[in-house]
Design an enzyme around this catalytic site. Structure first.
Site, PDB file in Angstrom:
ATOM      1  N   SER A   1      -4.243   0.778   1.989  1.00  0.00           N
ATOM      2  CA  SER A   1      -3.648   0.044   2.607  1.00  0.00           C
ATOM      3  C   SER A   1      -4.095  -1.232   4.128  1.00  0.00           C
ATOM      4  CB  SER A   1      -4.064   1.478   4.285  1.00  0.00           C
ATOM      5  OG  SER A   1      -2.226   2.295   3.810  1.00  0.00           O
TER       6      SER A   1
ATOM      7  N   LYS B   1      -1.925  -4.052   4.206  1.00  0.00           N
ATOM      8  CA  LYS B   1      -0.728  -3.145   5.505  1.00  0.00           C
ATOM      9  C   LYS B   1      -0.817  -5.253   6.292  1.00  0.00           C
ATOM     10  CE  LYS B   1       0.782   0.841   4.557  1.00  0.00           C
ATOM     11  NZ  LYS B   1      -0.011   3.368   4.819  1.00  0.00           N
TER      12      LYS B   1
ATOM     13  N   TYR C   1       4.943  -3.149  -3.263  1.00  0.00           N
ATOM     14  CA  TYR C   1       4.022  -2.081  -2.857  1.00  0.00           C
ATOM     15  C   TYR C   1       3.142  -2.189  -3.082  1.00  0.00           C
ATOM     16  CZ  TYR C   1       2.309   1.385   0.673  1.00  0.00           C
ATOM     17  OH  TYR C   1       1.261   1.687   0.827  1.00  0.00           O
TER      18      TYR C   1
ATOM     19  N   TYR D   1      -3.751   4.502  12.680  1.00  0.00           N
ATOM     20  CA  TYR D   1      -2.435   6.457  12.050  1.00  0.00           C
ATOM     21  C   TYR D   1      -2.680   7.507  12.827  1.00  0.00           C
ATOM     22  CZ  TYR D   1      -3.346   4.395   7.914  1.00  0.00           C
ATOM     23  OH  TYR D   1      -3.070   3.426   5.859  1.00  0.00           O
TER      24      TYR D   1
ATOM     25  N   VAL E   1      -7.559   4.272   1.450  1.00  0.00           N
ATOM     26  CA  VAL E   1      -7.163   5.894   1.743  1.00  0.00           C
ATOM     27  C   VAL E   1      -8.514   5.838  -0.140  1.00  0.00           C
ATOM     28  CG1 VAL E   1      -5.391   7.348   1.647  1.00  0.00           C
ATOM     29  CG2 VAL E   1      -5.278   5.655  -0.380  1.00  0.00           C
TER      30      VAL E   1
HETATM   31  N1  GLN Z   1      -1.156   2.478  -1.722  1.00  0.00           N
HETATM   32  C1  GLN Z   1      -1.474   3.979  -0.579  1.00  0.00           C
HETATM   33  C2  GLN Z   1      -0.333   4.652  -0.213  1.00  0.00           C
HETATM   34  O1  GLN Z   1       1.074   4.788  -0.278  1.00  0.00           O
HETATM   35  C3  GLN Z   1      -1.691   2.871   0.771  1.00  0.00           C
HETATM   36  C4  GLN Z   1      -2.206   4.951   1.585  1.00  0.00           C
HETATM   37  C5  GLN Z   1      -3.737   4.114   2.813  1.00  0.00           C
HETATM   38  O2  GLN Z   1      -3.923   3.655   2.207  1.00  0.00           O
HETATM   39  N2  GLN Z   1      -3.088   5.189   4.211  1.00  0.00           N
HETATM   40  O3  GLN Z   1      -0.211   5.905   0.252  1.00  0.00           O
END
Ligand code: GLN
Length: 420
Positions: free
Chosen positions: A64, A67, A182, A234, A252
């Protein structure tokens, strides 16, 4: 002398290293295989020095943390208005993978949760992502095909979100393709050194500190860092911003970045996550760095001393005396407001006025415009104004050596001298 900074960063890793709590991201099988004890920290300054300690050369998937950079590339390509039509900028208070959309518009609440990130991804193509991320990092980045395949096999939740977005007309592209693209974006391999430099590029207003390449326009970075500050962690965003106070983004795989505007990019790597999906030890490192190094953005700086004044000899060896105003520190709105207030309350009593910028270290655009307006009004009041500007803060000199003139409007040209 050996720099004490790596020693300090190592010490931070040592003190935060003991905590073994948290869980690996088990919903992506490949991530569940990661070595949970990896631990790394890097700091990149906006002038391009990178300090890395611990496992700072170990690669992991960006997840993430991609993003904010994809958001930056979409903003650069389409402009803020077009992107805002598709994705909002409100913290959701929900988990990153919540199936949530804004009630009246159907937009995802922000680009840091998956719904927003899938929408942002649909606005840019895979090549833009690959090239753009590499430009942010200053080296060619590659996708981890194993992580990519592993996540794609289990990406039903993201598919559900993508289909939901299509049903609301937010995404028009093929839902499966958007999820694939993505997921590929999330599988880009980075080290903490890469991430620190990527964050430092945001902190540096869009120019990569080492390569010097302008990756995205300046105004894009403000937007991205603002959204990182409010939504990057978040449903822990409020907690994070009050305790750490640095625009940030977690992933993550265990990565975490912070961008401190005008100063530095920071990155940590430690795979065990808390219940929000943020790295446990990463959060601790950031809390510690913010406290030790006074990095909280809401920390109130000491008050600026903006003006001293007095009667002095005229600059440039000219005969006679003038009323000199010596400006100090930052010529920003607040600094210039004080100067304008002094000039209005106690107008200069001699016809010759000197504005001396020798002790000014920064001139903001608004400060420059206020200063020029002050000059114009002094001249219209019948004063003869001279500016002393050794560092060419006002950019009035035609070349490095000559004195210049400042066009203050209304046909008023004010001499600017290099020295007192
Ligand atoms: N690729 C992961 C997902 O879409 C990214 C989520 C994250 O890093 N919080 O679940």
């Amino acid at each position: 002398m050996r720099s004490p900074i790596p020693d300090y960063l190592n010490q931070v890793l040592d003190t935060c290293g003991a905590d073994g709590s948290g869980e690996l991201a088990a919903y992506i099988p490949e991530l569940a295989e990661a070595d949970p004890d990896r631990f790394a920290l890097a700091l990149a300054t906006v002038d391009g020095t990178v300090y890395g300690v611990g496992d700072d050369e170990v690669e992991f998937s960006i997840q993430s943390i991609s993003k904010p950079f994809a958001y930056a590339l979409a903003l650069a390509q389409h402009g803020l208005d077009r992107v805002l039509e598709k994705v909002g900028v409100e913290p959701s208070g929900d988990a990153f993978n919540e199936l949530s959309l804004e009630v009246d518009t159907g937009r995802p609440l922000n680009p840091m949760i998956n719904a927003g990130a899938l929408t942002v991804h649909a606005l840019i193509d895979d090549e833009t992502v690959r090239r753009g991320f590499s430009a942010f990092a200053g080296r060619e980045l590659e996708v981890d095909e194993e992580v990519f395949t592993s996540e794609l096999e289990t990406a039903d939740r993201n598919r559900a979100i993508a289909f939901m977005l299509r049903s609301h007309g937010i995404v028009e592209e093929d839902a499966q393709e958007v999820v694939e693209g993505y997921t590929r974006q999330c599988s880009v391999l980075v080290t903490v050194r890469d991430l620190a430099l990527m964050a430092a590029t945001l902190a540096n207003g869009g120019v990569q500190p080492v390569t010097g390449q302008r990756v995205v326009p300046h105004e894009v970075t403000r937007q991205v860092m603002a959204v990182m500050a409010t939504c990057g962690m978040y449903d822990a965003a409020g907690d994070w911003f009050s305790s750490v106070g640095i625009p940030a983004k977690s992933g993550v795989a265990g990565g975490l970045i912070g961008a401190l505007p005008g100063q530095a990019g920071l990155a940590t790597f430690s795979p065990r996550l808390d219940r929000h999906g943020n790295s446990v030890r990463g959060v601790q490192v950031f809390e510690r760095l913010s406290r030790d190094m006074g990095m909280h953005l809401m920390e109130v700086p000491p008050p600026a001393r903006s003006l001293v004044r007095g009667r002095t000899a005229l600059p440039g060896g000219r005969p006679g005396h003038g009323w000199t105003y010596e400006l100090q520190g930052s010529v920003n709105f607040v600094g210039m407001e004080r100067v304008l207030r002094y000039l209005a309350d106690e107008p200069p009593t001699e016809s010759t006025v000197v504005l001396d910028l020798t002790r000014v270290h920064e001139v903001r655009d608004i400060g420059r415009r206020m200063l020029i307006e002050a000059v114009r009004r002094l001249v219209l009041d019948g004063h003869q104004v001279t500016i002393v500007d050794p560092e060419d803060m006002l950019e009035a000199f035609p070349d490095d050596h000559a004195d210049g003139d400042l066009d203050a409007g209304d046909g008023v040209a004010v001499p600017v001298l290099r020295r007192r």
